[in-house]
Design a protein around this motif. Structure first.
Motif, PDB file in Angstrom:
ATOM      1  N   MET B  35      11.188 -11.527  -3.608  1.00  0.00           N
ATOM      2  CA  MET B  35      11.503 -11.277  -2.194  1.00  0.00           C
ATOM      3  C   MET B  35      12.206  -9.929  -2.036  1.00  0.00           C
ATOM      4  O   MET B  35      11.899  -9.161  -1.131  1.00  0.00           O
ATOM      5  N   HIS B  37      11.983  -7.387  -4.050  1.00  0.00           N
ATOM      6  CA  HIS B  37      10.998  -6.328  -4.320  1.00  0.00           C
ATOM      7  C   HIS B  37      10.127  -6.068  -3.096  1.00  0.00           C
ATOM      8  O   HIS B  37       9.868  -4.915  -2.741  1.00  0.00           O
ATOM      9  N   VAL B  38       9.692  -7.166  -2.452  1.00  0.00           N
ATOM     10  CA  VAL B  38       8.843  -7.014  -1.263  1.00  0.00           C
ATOM     11  C   VAL B  38       9.634  -6.313  -0.165  1.00  0.00           C
ATOM     12  O   VAL B  38       9.126  -5.399   0.493  1.00  0.00           O
ATOM     13  N   ASP B  41       9.800  -2.637  -0.892  1.00  0.00           N
ATOM     14  CA  ASP B  41       8.532  -1.965  -0.550  1.00  0.00           C
ATOM     15  C   ASP B  41       8.426  -1.746   0.953  1.00  0.00           C
ATOM     16  O   ASP B  41       8.036  -0.663   1.411  1.00  0.00           O
ATOM     17  N   LEU B  42       8.765  -2.805   1.719  1.00  0.00           N
ATOM     18  CA  LEU B  42       8.675  -2.710   3.176  1.00  0.00           C
ATOM     19  C   LEU B  42       9.659  -1.664   3.714  1.00  0.00           C
ATOM     20  O   LEU B  42       9.341  -0.921   4.642  1.00  0.00           O
ATOM     21  N   GLU B  45       8.387   1.842   3.003  1.00  0.00           N
ATOM     22  CA  GLU B  45       7.268   2.127   3.897  1.00  0.00           C
ATOM     23  C   GLU B  45       7.774   2.429   5.313  1.00  0.00           C
ATOM     24  O   GLU B  45       7.325   3.394   5.949  1.00  0.00           O
TER      25      GLU B  45
END
Lengths: 119, 149
Positions: B35, B37-38, B41-42, B45
């Motif tokens: 979670m 890591h996601v 990434d978000l 971005e």
């Protein structure tokens, strides 16, 4: 007999229909599929993944299909099980039926409205 | 030296990791790292595409997501704990309920209504303590979840 699945769960199954993906990949794919209309947060995503894994609809994959895109972190990829594919197919058919019913009803209502207006 | 944007992402990820601790332990052990890591990434971005405004938007979305998913996961963990084949099984709850009522009866021997008014909150308090305390049941949930995966 397939079980009913939720909105987020169905989107995840659809995202995994064509290829194995990791969490971030699923979020981006769902966003792309729905043109930004439906976004998954990490909490909802992994809650759904826990549920779908427990129901045997998806599983962790050992392979890393997009290895060149990965950094040093060990990402976890998920894929559909045969049962997951069946469930996704059944849900697609259910939604198609629903759409057909909705458009028939809508056409009937429009016809009735037109008739009333003409009268 | 990291830029302001990089620092905002690093701080955001650290804050998000702290929020992940709100999830039940079994869920955290299994998905907590992924979670974070996601979210990282978000966050990168969002910052690349829209700068800090993007990061703020991501935070609103993530907080709403946490508010929705934490109670759901806690409920699931509690249900699993109730079903777990351990000291925290159904028999334990029956014994705890009877014990609370007996204590309430001893405290208020002549008044059945007061007994109920004391007994039920005592049992509720005990339930809260059991679910908040890191117990053997939580380990069982983690083991069960791991075997599912």
């Amino acid at each position: 007999m397939t079980q009913m699945i939720g909105h987020a769960d169905f989107h995840i199954l659809l995202s995994l229909l064509d290829e194995e993906r990791h969490g971030y990949g699923i979020i981006k794919d769902v966003e792309q599929m729905t043109e930004g209309g439906f976004t998954l947060g990490p909490g909802t995503l992994y809650g759904s993944i826990r549920r779908l894994t427990a129901r045997g609809l998806i599983e962790e994959s050992e392979s890393r299909p997009a290895e060149e895109e990965d950094d040093d972190r060990r990402r976890c990829y998920y894929r559909l099980t045969p049962r997951g594919r069946e469930t996704a197919d059944a849900e697609c058919r259910r939604v198609e039926n629903l759409m057909r019913i909705a458009s028939t009803k809508n056409a009937q209502v429009q016809l009735a409205d037109g008739g009333t207006a003409n009268a | 030296m990291p830029s302001f944007r990089q620092r905002s992402v690093i701080t955001s990820v650290a804050a998000y990791r702290m929020l992940v601790t709100l999830y039940p332990r079994s869920f955290r052990q299994r998905f907590g790292t992924e979670m974070s890591h996601v979210f990282e990434d978000l966050a990168y971005e969002a910052v690349v595409e829209r700068g800090n405004v993007g990061l703020i938007r991501l935070w609103f979305r993530s907080l709403w997501d946490i508010l929705k998913s934490v109670p759901r996961e806690r409920l699931v963990a509690a249900k699993v704990a109730l079903r777990a084949d351990s000291w925290i099984g159904r028999r334990h709850w029956r014994v705890a309920f009877v014990a609370c009522m007996v204590v309430a009866m001893l405290v208020t021997p002549s008044d059945p209504l007061s007994m109920l008014l004391l007994g039920f909150p005592m049992f509720a308090l005990y339930t809260c303590l059991v679910f908040c305390w890191p117990s053997k049941a939580s380990n069982n949930i983690a083991l069960k979840d791991a075997s599912h995966g």
